[in-house]
Write a protein that holds these residues in place. Structure first.
Motif, PDB file in Angstrom:
ATOM      1  N   LYS A 270     164.144   7.355 -17.026  1.00 54.49           N
ATOM      2  CA  LYS A 270     164.093   6.843 -15.657  1.00 54.49           C
ATOM      3  C   LYS A 270     164.141   7.976 -14.645  1.00 54.49           C
ATOM      4  O   LYS A 270     163.451   7.942 -13.620  1.00 54.49           O
ATOM      5  N   ILE A 271     164.964   8.983 -14.910  1.00 53.02           N
ATOM      6  CA  ILE A 271     165.071  10.117 -13.987  1.00 53.02           C
ATOM      7  C   ILE A 271     163.842  11.015 -14.092  1.00 53.02           C
ATOM      8  O   ILE A 271     163.340  11.526 -13.089  1.00 53.02           O
ATOM      9  N   GLN A 272     163.336  11.205 -15.312  1.00 56.86           N
ATOM     10  CA  GLN A 272     162.211  12.109 -15.520  1.00 56.86           C
ATOM     11  C   GLN A 272     160.872  11.521 -15.075  1.00 56.86           C
ATOM     12  O   GLN A 272     160.006  12.248 -14.582  1.00 56.86           O
ATOM     13  N   ILE A 273     160.688  10.221 -15.268  1.00 54.55           N
ATOM     14  CA  ILE A 273     159.372   9.614 -15.031  1.00 54.55           C
ATOM     15  C   ILE A 273     159.384   8.716 -13.799  1.00 54.55           C
ATOM     16  O   ILE A 273     158.707   8.974 -12.818  1.00 54.55           O
ATOM     17  N   SER A 274     160.193   7.635 -13.849  1.00 58.34           N
ATOM     18  CA  SER A 274     160.240   6.695 -12.734  1.00 58.34           C
ATOM     19  C   SER A 274     161.466   5.793 -12.891  1.00 58.34           C
ATOM     20  O   SER A 274     161.775   5.372 -14.011  1.00 58.34           O
ATOM     21  N   PRO A 275     162.156   5.457 -11.782  1.00 60.76           N
ATOM     22  CA  PRO A 275     163.314   4.561 -11.878  1.00 60.76           C
ATOM     23  C   PRO A 275     162.966   3.173 -12.405  1.00 60.76           C
ATOM     24  O   PRO A 275     163.827   2.459 -12.903  1.00 60.76           O
ATOM     25  N   ARG A 276     161.685   2.796 -12.303  1.00 63.13           N
ATOM     26  CA  ARG A 276     161.287   1.448 -12.717  1.00 63.13           C
ATOM     27  C   ARG A 276     160.561   1.417 -14.053  1.00 63.13           C
ATOM     28  O   ARG A 276     159.974   0.398 -14.422  1.00 63.13           O
ATOM     29  N   ILE A 277     160.645   2.511 -14.801  1.00 64.36           N
ATOM     30  CA  ILE A 277     159.919   2.582 -16.056  1.00 64.36           C
ATOM     31  C   ILE A 277     160.456   1.552 -17.061  1.00 64.36           C
ATOM     32  O   ILE A 277     161.666   1.322 -17.157  1.00 64.36           O
ATOM     33  N   LEU A 278     159.558   0.895 -17.767  1.00 61.78           N
ATOM     34  CA  LEU A 278     159.853  -0.058 -18.848  1.00 61.78           C
ATOM     35  C   LEU A 278     160.597  -1.311 -18.395  1.00 61.78           C
ATOM     36  O   LEU A 278     161.029  -2.105 -19.239  1.00 61.78           O
ATOM     37  N   ILE A 279     160.737  -1.523 -17.099  1.00 58.71           N
ATOM     38  CA  ILE A 279     161.441  -2.712 -16.634  1.00 58.71           C
ATOM     39  C   ILE A 279     160.694  -3.976 -17.055  1.00 58.71           C
ATOM     40  O   ILE A 279     161.297  -4.972 -17.474  1.00 58.71           O
ATOM     41  N   GLY A 280     159.377  -3.946 -16.949  1.00 60.01           N
ATOM     42  CA  GLY A 280     158.585  -5.105 -17.351  1.00 60.01           C
ATOM     43  C   GLY A 280     158.789  -5.466 -18.813  1.00 60.01           C
ATOM     44  O   GLY A 280     158.937  -6.644 -19.166  1.00 60.01           O
ATOM     45  N   LYS A 281     158.829  -4.450 -19.664  1.00 60.41           N
ATOM     46  CA  LYS A 281     159.029  -4.704 -21.100  1.00 60.41           C
ATOM     47  C   LYS A 281     160.445  -5.219 -21.374  1.00 60.41           C
ATOM     48  O   LYS A 281     160.652  -6.057 -22.264  1.00 60.41           O
ATOM     49  N   LEU A 282     161.430  -4.715 -20.613  1.00 59.92           N
ATOM     50  CA  LEU A 282     162.793  -5.212 -20.785  1.00 59.92           C
ATOM     51  C   LEU A 282     162.888  -6.683 -20.383  1.00 59.92           C
ATOM     52  O   LEU A 282     163.587  -7.473 -21.043  1.00 59.92           O
ATOM     53  N   ILE A 283     162.172  -7.078 -19.321  1.00 61.23           N
ATOM     54  CA  ILE A 283     162.150  -8.482 -18.910  1.00 61.23           C
ATOM     55  C   ILE A 283     161.560  -9.350 -20.012  1.00 61.23           C
ATOM     56  O   ILE A 283     162.071 -10.438 -20.317  1.00 61.23           O
ATOM     57  N   VAL A 284     160.494  -8.854 -20.637  1.00 62.12           N
ATOM     58  CA  VAL A 284     159.864  -9.617 -21.725  1.00 62.12           C
ATOM     59  C   VAL A 284     160.836  -9.802 -22.887  1.00 62.12           C
ATOM     60  O   VAL A 284     160.980 -10.902 -23.441  1.00 62.12           O
ATOM     61  N   VAL A 285     161.536  -8.724 -23.253  1.00 60.95           N
ATOM     62  CA  VAL A 285     162.455  -8.792 -24.395  1.00 60.95           C
ATOM     63  C   VAL A 285     163.627  -9.735 -24.102  1.00 60.95           C
ATOM     64  O   VAL A 285     163.978 -10.595 -24.933  1.00 60.95           O
ATOM     65  N   LEU A 286     164.229  -9.577 -22.896  1.00 71.15           N
ATOM     66  CA  LEU A 286     165.427 -10.351 -22.593  1.00 71.15           C
ATOM     67  C   LEU A 286     165.111 -11.778 -22.153  1.00 71.15           C
ATOM     68  O   LEU A 286     165.659 -12.746 -22.691  1.00 71.15           O
ATOM     69  N   TRP A 287     164.251 -11.906 -21.164  1.00 69.92           N
ATOM     70  CA  TRP A 287     164.018 -13.220 -20.565  1.00 69.92           C
ATOM     71  C   TRP A 287     162.779 -13.919 -21.107  1.00 69.92           C
ATOM     72  O   TRP A 287     162.613 -15.125 -20.887  1.00 69.92           O
ATOM     73  N   GLY A 288     161.930 -13.159 -21.798  1.00 68.71           N
ATOM     74  CA  GLY A 288     160.763 -13.794 -22.398  1.00 68.71           C
ATOM     75  C   GLY A 288     160.994 -14.200 -23.840  1.00 68.71           C
ATOM     76  O   GLY A 288     160.285 -15.058 -24.373  1.00 68.71           O
ATOM     77  N   ALA A 289     161.991 -13.587 -24.490  1.00 73.36           N
ATOM     78  CA  ALA A 289     162.241 -13.886 -25.904  1.00 73.36           C
ATOM     79  C   ALA A 289     163.693 -14.295 -26.159  1.00 73.36           C
ATOM     80  O   ALA A 289     163.955 -15.374 -26.704  1.00 73.36           O
ATOM     81  N   LEU A 290     164.654 -13.442 -25.763  1.00 72.10           N
ATOM     82  CA  LEU A 290     166.057 -13.705 -26.102  1.00 72.10           C
ATOM     83  C   LEU A 290     166.597 -14.975 -25.443  1.00 72.10           C
ATOM     84  O   LEU A 290     167.121 -15.863 -26.131  1.00 72.10           O
ATOM     85  N   ILE A 291     166.484 -15.089 -24.126  1.00 73.69           N
ATOM     86  CA  ILE A 291     167.053 -16.239 -23.420  1.00 73.69           C
ATOM     87  C   ILE A 291     166.387 -17.549 -23.846  1.00 73.69           C
ATOM     88  O   ILE A 291     167.088 -18.544 -24.096  1.00 73.69           O
ATOM     89  N   PRO A 292     165.040 -17.603 -23.963  1.00 74.77           N
ATOM     90  CA  PRO A 292     164.444 -18.853 -24.478  1.00 74.77           C
ATOM     91  C   PRO A 292     164.953 -19.218 -25.869  1.00 74.77           C
ATOM     92  O   PRO A 292     165.175 -20.403 -26.161  1.00 74.77           O
ATOM     93  N   ALA A 293     165.146 -18.221 -26.746  1.00 74.28           N
ATOM     94  CA  ALA A 293     165.664 -18.523 -28.085  1.00 74.28           C
ATOM     95  C   ALA A 293     167.075 -19.110 -28.004  1.00 74.28           C
ATOM     96  O   ALA A 293     167.416 -20.051 -28.733  1.00 74.28           O
ATOM     97  N   ILE A 294     167.897 -18.570 -27.104  1.00 74.40           N
ATOM     98  CA  ILE A 294     169.258 -19.113 -26.919  1.00 74.40           C
ATOM     99  C   ILE A 294     169.197 -20.546 -26.407  1.00 74.40           C
ATOM    100  O   ILE A 294     169.933 -21.429 -26.888  1.00 74.40           O
ATOM    101  N   PHE A 295     168.307 -20.806 -25.453  1.00 80.51           N
ATOM    102  CA  PHE A 295     168.203 -22.162 -24.898  1.00 80.51           C
ATOM    103  C   PHE A 295     167.700 -23.158 -25.939  1.00 80.51           C
ATOM    104  O   PHE A 295     168.127 -24.319 -25.956  1.00 80.51           O
ATOM    105  N   VAL A 296     166.777 -22.713 -26.801  1.00 87.17           N
ATOM    106  CA  VAL A 296     166.283 -23.604 -27.868  1.00 87.17           C
ATOM    107  C   VAL A 296     167.428 -23.984 -28.800  1.00 87.17           C
ATOM    108  O   VAL A 296     167.621 -25.167 -29.136  1.00 87.17           O
TER     109      VAL A 296
END
Length: 422
Positions: free
Chosen positions: A352-378
């Motif tokens: 984040k410091i070397q490249i960009s503060p927002r690096i990989l945020i989109g992928k983290l959203i996919v992992v947490l809220w696109g996969a993990l949270i839906p699995a918990i709700f199911v």
């Protein structure tokens, strides 16, 4: 700095364990939700540490440029304090009403936390300035003293107070006094600010009120620099809420587990902050930069191995008892997650410091809220969610994100090596 942050965050986990053992699982889960709600609002300003280091890393201390930048880094702190004074109570109210939590119990825990939240922005900036000044020893000593005070306060309160509502109020107010004492000690370790703090904050506040739009944009940028932490604690809050329906002590132990993971995962980002600061120096070549990254990873790995070992031993002891198989799986998964944090927390923060503060945020959203949270709700909708299923899901999501971070690191390291060769 990392050990200091770890000790500071450990106070919340230790407090929650004491509450679980003294006042019961339901009370502990309410306090855990209050802690997670606090963490969500607090992380809106936690990016101030990263942004302060990034803003001042190339400004020589003692120069007029440095003095000007110090006022600038306090601008988002002043804005964040104003927003938190309004937003934190509203968010707490939404959590309490939405979950149907017992009002007196929740607010006796969260009310003092609202006051503590308002101290956080300035504390974050001062901690970063202390880090830039090479004040790691001061930070570690302060953290050790704070942890000892919090443990002493906890033992005193749970030993003397039978009412959980009164206990929560006392714990929160005494923690607030400790936070204020931390601000004072940090100021004393920064001579150039000790006598001019009021003037610096006043000048920052004047800039905020002269250009509120600019100030709000600055807070947005600061929050974006710690968006990963915000995503993580919101996920923890959802997990806490999902555990409300667990039977027996499982809800309380889930709150304890979340508090422990929050206490270990988030502070490890501090190693990434230190490493990122050292690696970002303009005089560092590409080969030295990559070597320092590897050093940060190896040092953080050595730091987490003892914690993981304790977790493995605890899981073995619990499993040998045979009465709480879900708890042993939870502790085992927590040990596994700690082992991968040098990648998913430390290396990620360096990138984040070397490249960009927002690096990989989109992928983290996919992992947490696109996969993990839906699995918990199911699983929740099927009435099949318990400790045995919840914690392997959390570990799996963290492993997937660690692999994403490693892939991005390899691309960056190849690009850095290629640039140095040219």
């Amino acid at each position: 700095m990392a050990i200091g942050s770890l000790l500071t965050s450990a106070g919340g986990a230790i407090t929650l364990i004491g509450i679980q053992l003294t006042y019961g699982a339901e009370t502990a889960n309410v306090f855990g939700i209050a802690l997670s709600t606090f963490a969500v609002t607090a992380l809106l300003c936690a990016g101030l540490g990263i942004s302060t280091i990034a803003s001042l890393k190339n400004a020589p201390p003692g120069t007029s440029e440095f003095a000007h930048q110090v006022v600038s880094v306090f601008q988002p702190a002043v804005t964040a304090t104003t927003l938190l004074m309004i937003g934190a109570p509203l968010f707490g109210l939404a959590s309490a009403v939405g979950l149907g939590l017992p009002g007196p119990l929740f607010w006796s825990a969260f009310g003092p936390m609202v006051l503590a939240i308002c101290v956080l922005p300035v504390n974050q900036v001062l901690g970063a300035l202390q880090q830039l000044a090479g004040g790691e020893v001061h930070n570690l000593r302060n953290s050790l003293e704070n942890l000892a005070l919090r443990v002493a306060v906890l033992l005193l309160v749970i030993g003397l107070v039978s009412s959980s509502v009164i206990a929560f109020l006392l714990l929160g107010l005494l923690d607030l006094l400790i936070d204020l004492w931390t601000v004072r000690r940090r100021l004393r370790s920064l001579p150039y600010l000790h006598d001019s703090m009021r003037r610096t904050v006043r000048n920052a506040a004047k800039r905020v009120f002269d250009a509120p739009g600019t100030a709000l944009r600055m807070v947005g940028l600061v929050t974006a620099s710690n968006a990963d932490g915000l995503l993580l604690v919101v996920t923890f809050l959802i997990v806490n809420q999902s555990a409300l329906g667990f039977t027996g002590a499982d809800a309380g132990w889930t709150a304890v587990g979340i508090a422990i993971m929050r206490s270990s995962v988030l502070p490890l980002k501090s190693i990434g902050l230190v490493g990122g600061r050292l690696i970002a120096a303009p005089t560092i070549g590409a080969s030295d930069r990559l070597e320092r990254v590897r050093t940060a990873i190896s040092e953080s790995t050595r730091m987490v191995i003892p914690f993981a070992a304790v977790g493995l031993i605890a899981a073995w002891i619990i499993s040998a008892d045979g009465d709480q198989p879900g708890l042993s799986i939870m502790v085992l998964c927590m040990a596994g997650q700690v082992l991968i944090e040098p990648i998913s927390s430390v290396l990620f923060t360096i990138l984040k410091i070397q490249i960009s503060p927002r690096i990989l945020i989109g992928k983290l959203i996919v992992v947490l809220w696109g996969a993990l949270i839906p699995a918990i709700f199911v699983l929740l909708s099927m009435d099949a969610l318990n400790l045995t299923r919840l914690w392997p899901l959390l570990l799996g999501a963290r492993i997937v994100f660690a692999l994403v971070v490693l892939t991005r690191y390899r691309r960056w390291s190849r690009a850095s090596s290629g640039a140095s060769e040219r």
